[in-house]
Design a protein around this motif. Sequence first.
Motif, PDB file in Angstrom:
ATOM      1  N   ASN A   1       0.774  -1.252   0.000  1.00 16.91           N
ATOM      2  CA  ASN A   1       0.000   0.000   0.000  1.00 16.91           C
ATOM      3  C   ASN A   1       0.800   1.293   0.000  1.00 16.91           C
ATOM      4  O   ASN A   1       0.231   2.350   0.249  1.00 16.91           O
TER       5      ASN A   1
ATOM      6  N   SER B   1       2.776  -0.250  -7.136  1.00 11.36           N
ATOM      7  CA  SER B   1       2.111  -0.380  -8.449  1.00 11.36           C
ATOM      8  C   SER B   1       1.903   0.997  -9.061  1.00 11.36           C
ATOM      9  O   SER B   1       2.049   1.166 -10.281  1.00 11.36           O
ATOM     10  N   SER B   2       1.578   1.965  -8.214  1.00 13.31           N
ATOM     11  CA  SER B   2       1.352   3.321  -8.747  1.00 13.31           C
ATOM     12  C   SER B   2       2.638   3.853  -9.378  1.00 13.31           C
ATOM     13  O   SER B   2       2.599   4.485 -10.438  1.00 13.31           O
TER      14      SER B   2
ATOM     15  N   ASP C   1       2.177  14.217  -1.171  1.00  9.98           N
ATOM     16  CA  ASP C   1       1.034  15.143  -1.225  1.00  9.98           C
ATOM     17  C   ASP C   1       0.229  15.122   0.072  1.00  9.98           C
ATOM     18  O   ASP C   1      -0.479  16.064   0.393  1.00  9.98           O
TER      19      ASP C   1
HETATM   20  P1  GDP Z   1       1.291  -1.091  -3.490  1.00  9.85           P
HETATM   21  O1  GDP Z   1       0.529  -2.055  -2.679  1.00  9.85           O
HETATM   22  O2  GDP Z   1       2.556  -0.711  -2.814  1.00  9.85           O
HETATM   23  O3  GDP Z   1       1.505  -1.548  -4.900  1.00  9.85           O
HETATM   24  O4  GDP Z   1       0.434   0.284  -3.540  1.00  9.85           O
HETATM   25  P2  GDP Z   1      -0.568   0.841  -4.649  1.00  9.85           P
HETATM   26  O5  GDP Z   1       0.176   1.425  -5.789  1.00  9.85           O
HETATM   27  O6  GDP Z   1      -1.592  -0.189  -4.935  1.00  9.85           O
HETATM   28  O7  GDP Z   1      -1.221   2.053  -3.863  1.00  9.85           O
HETATM   29  C1  GDP Z   1      -1.904   1.895  -2.628  1.00  9.85           C
HETATM   30  C2  GDP Z   1      -2.884   3.034  -2.438  1.00  9.85           C
HETATM   31  O8  GDP Z   1      -2.178   4.265  -2.288  1.00  9.85           O
HETATM   32  C3  GDP Z   1      -3.843   3.237  -3.607  1.00  9.85           C
HETATM   33  O9  GDP Z   1      -5.129   3.535  -3.111  1.00  9.85           O
HETATM   34  C4  GDP Z   1      -3.241   4.427  -4.355  1.00  9.85           C
HETATM   35  O10 GDP Z   1      -4.230   5.156  -5.044  1.00  9.85           O
HETATM   36  C5  GDP Z   1      -2.648   5.232  -3.233  1.00  9.85           C
HETATM   37  N1  GDP Z   1      -1.519   6.039  -3.668  1.00  9.85           N
HETATM   38  C6  GDP Z   1      -0.471   5.658  -4.418  1.00  9.85           C
HETATM   39  N2  GDP Z   1       0.380   6.693  -4.578  1.00  9.85           N
HETATM   40  C7  GDP Z   1      -0.135   7.743  -3.951  1.00  9.85           C
HETATM   41  C8  GDP Z   1       0.280   9.101  -3.751  1.00  9.85           C
HETATM   42  O11 GDP Z   1       1.331   9.569  -4.226  1.00  9.85           O
HETATM   43  N3  GDP Z   1      -0.535   9.902  -3.000  1.00  9.85           N
HETATM   44  C9  GDP Z   1      -1.694   9.460  -2.463  1.00  9.85           C
HETATM   45  N4  GDP Z   1      -2.430  10.311  -1.757  1.00  9.85           N
HETATM   46  N5  GDP Z   1      -2.115   8.193  -2.630  1.00  9.85           N
HETATM   47  C10 GDP Z   1      -1.346   7.340  -3.354  1.00  9.85           C
END
Ligand code: GDP
Length: 447
Positions: free
Chosen positions: A228, A232-233, A334
């Motif tokens: 989270n 992935s983002s 942010d």
């Molecule tokens: P992963 O589990 O590490 O792959 O994380 P994800 O990419 O699935 O992101 C987890 C959550 O964090 C999602 O709901 C994204 O929309 C949110 N998220 C990712 N990057 C950012 C960011 O830069 N700012 C904010 N506010 N939310 C983010």
Amino acid sequence: MNSPQTIYALSSGALPAAIAIVRISGPLAKKALQLLGATNLTPRKLILTKLKPSKQEIIDMALVCFFSKEESITGEDLAELHLHGSLAVVDEVFLFLSSITGLRPAEPGEFTKRSLLNGKMGLIEVEGLADLIASETKEQRIQSLRLLKGELSKKYLKWGKELIRIRAEMEALLDFSDEGDVSQKANNNNLIKKMPNLINKIEKDLAKGAAGTRLRNGLKIALIGPPNVGKSSLINVLLKEERAIVSAHAGTTRDIIEARLDLEGAPVTVYDTAGIRIARNKIEKEGVKRSKSTAENADIILYIRSALDDPKEKALDLSKYKPSKIIHVYNKTDLLENKGQLKKEGFGVSCKTKQGIDIFLEFLCKEVRRLTSLSDMAIGPNRIRHMNHLKETKDSLELALIESKKGKMDVSADFIRSANVSLGRIVGTVDIEDVLDEIFLGFCIGK
Ligand code: GDP
């Protein structure tokens, strides 16, 4: 030696296509053209020709070219038929060619193999050709073209000549060893000076080889971090900001490949190693093991965390990874109310607002350049095969140096000979048969 058979194959891509190029190589190439109705040939000129074997319907109107063995890339008489690229045309041409005694379809890589065996291309050039055809990015293309042009071969052949000279001088010294005068000692010293110089050059090439091999195979970037935080983002951001490579090859490991990118002209594969956590069962354990080894083998590790302090978030154990290859990234800046909270030792980014992404990408690209970039340096090796033989060359030279310092010129000369054999294995002047199968494994029919 038996006269080689004449071979033919489609050398262009999948049909149908605008044009299909069929190559014919071997002693009967010219005869095959004549039987196809192409009698009016000027070597090395494309001639518009009606392909109509006697007593048969016309097969196609084609551009036909003939190269004599002196001027061809295979070192044999070679013909090219530039046909209309339909299945029916190519089928009919193949049917006709197969009816000529002494002609047979080519095996994968057989044109290039003949080129190598007839001395028209060197071993490294053949490898360069294979790399060029497989290249996906600019830097890969530049590297393989330099190999194909013979830059590396020339360098190693020059070193080989230097070794022969050193050995000859040693043997001359041996012949006059009874005289044992002052000039002999001076010559000895002179020889001893030449060897470290070459050893030094080899060491430089071995160092370059790591970058060359990385560029050839592609760079690995592993993403690690708790769930989270935005792994992935970040991959999605990379895919949008940089050029994605659409590769026909599936990943060679069983890891999940999240993205193939072209960063600064170098191919990069980004692996999401989300699996690194405390395993609860056997299957998870296997996943964790694989993720860890992906991170260990990666050239760069991106350690992603949230910019917000999360007391529940456990720091990962990084002791297994080289600190120099870890880049710390803090995402979600942010959400920070106070920018002063930003961690100093890494990059603060926001995948959501793209804040800080530019600076992070600039640094990442610089790292990729540092780990792979070769275009502004003298060319070095780019395969494990090259590196292994180069290492053998260096080992033998070092032994030669030790022996010559002891005054044992005969033993030293033997080590020089071994060094030259190892170098010869790289360029293919020694034991070429041993590597042929491996080299041509990756070639396709028509090449
Ligand atoms: P992963 O589990 O590490 O792959 O994380 P994800 O990419 O699935 O992101 C987890 C959550 O964090 C999602 O709901 C994204 O929309 C949110 N998220 C990712 N990057 C950012 C960011 O830069 N700012 C904010 N506010 N939310 C983010």
